[in-house]
Design an enzyme around this catalytic site. Sequence first.
Site, PDB file in Angstrom:
ATOM      1  N   ASN A   6     -49.284 -60.564  45.685  1.00 39.45           N
ATOM      2  CA  ASN A   6     -47.906 -60.574  45.217  1.00 39.45           C
ATOM      3  C   ASN A   6     -47.318 -59.309  45.834  1.00 39.45           C
ATOM      4  O   ASN A   6     -47.767 -58.205  45.517  1.00 39.45           O
ATOM      5  CB  ASN A   6     -47.877 -60.511  43.687  1.00 39.45           C
ATOM      6  N   ALA A   8     -44.885 -57.574  45.278  1.00 44.48           N
ATOM      7  CA  ALA A   8     -44.336 -56.611  44.324  1.00 44.48           C
ATOM      8  C   ALA A   8     -45.430 -55.780  43.652  1.00 44.48           C
ATOM      9  O   ALA A   8     -45.131 -54.810  42.958  1.00 44.48           O
ATOM     10  CB  ALA A   8     -43.520 -57.347  43.261  1.00 44.48           C
ATOM     11  N   CYS A   9     -46.685 -56.126  43.861  1.00 40.17           N
ATOM     12  CA  CYS A   9     -47.818 -55.485  43.187  1.00 40.17           C
ATOM     13  C   CYS A   9     -48.318 -54.272  43.973  1.00 40.17           C
ATOM     14  O   CYS A   9     -48.656 -54.387  45.151  1.00 40.17           O
ATOM     15  CB  CYS A   9     -48.935 -56.518  43.026  1.00 40.17           C
ATOM     16  N   SER A  10     -48.380 -53.118  43.316  1.00 36.13           N
ATOM     17  CA  SER A  10     -48.833 -51.896  43.994  1.00 36.13           C
ATOM     18  C   SER A  10     -50.306 -51.989  44.396  1.00 36.13           C
ATOM     19  O   SER A  10     -50.698 -51.452  45.439  1.00 36.13           O
ATOM     20  CB  SER A  10     -48.603 -50.669  43.105  1.00 36.13           C
ATOM     21  N   ARG A  13     -50.372 -53.929  47.645  1.00 39.31           N
ATOM     22  CA  ARG A  13     -49.908 -53.102  48.759  1.00 39.31           C
ATOM     23  C   ARG A  13     -50.979 -52.084  49.149  1.00 39.31           C
ATOM     24  O   ARG A  13     -51.201 -51.832  50.331  1.00 39.31           O
ATOM     25  CB  ARG A  13     -48.577 -52.416  48.407  1.00 39.31           C
TER      26      ARG A  13
END
Length: 120
Positions: A6, A8-10, A13
């Site tokens: 996802n 948006a997920c740190s 990333r």
Amino acid sequence: MEIWINPACSKCRGALHILDEEGADYTVRRYLEDVPSADEIRAVLERLGLEPWDITRTQEADAKELGLKAWPRDDASRERWIGALAAHPKLIQRPIITADDGTAVVGRSEEAVRDALSRS
């Protein structure tokens, strides 16, 4: 190697950063857009050596709405859990990295991501 993320997920990333740093050859699957089927979830669970409740984000709003915390965690309920993950992909823990050796890891830590790299 494939990584389910996802954006948006740190944690996702961070995993991508490690893979890029190491020059890994991988494919990104944005699993909220390219939703895995029940069969794909079963296959990943087998590779992980886990049960569906082990990779379910039970704090998500969808999980609370479904009352997942109260669902039995047994063989008879396994398909119900898999169905919930397929219908509500936001519930799937992330990132999941499938290694070239047929295994997979939930890459929430640097150690787990490096473990997946060592298997490829």
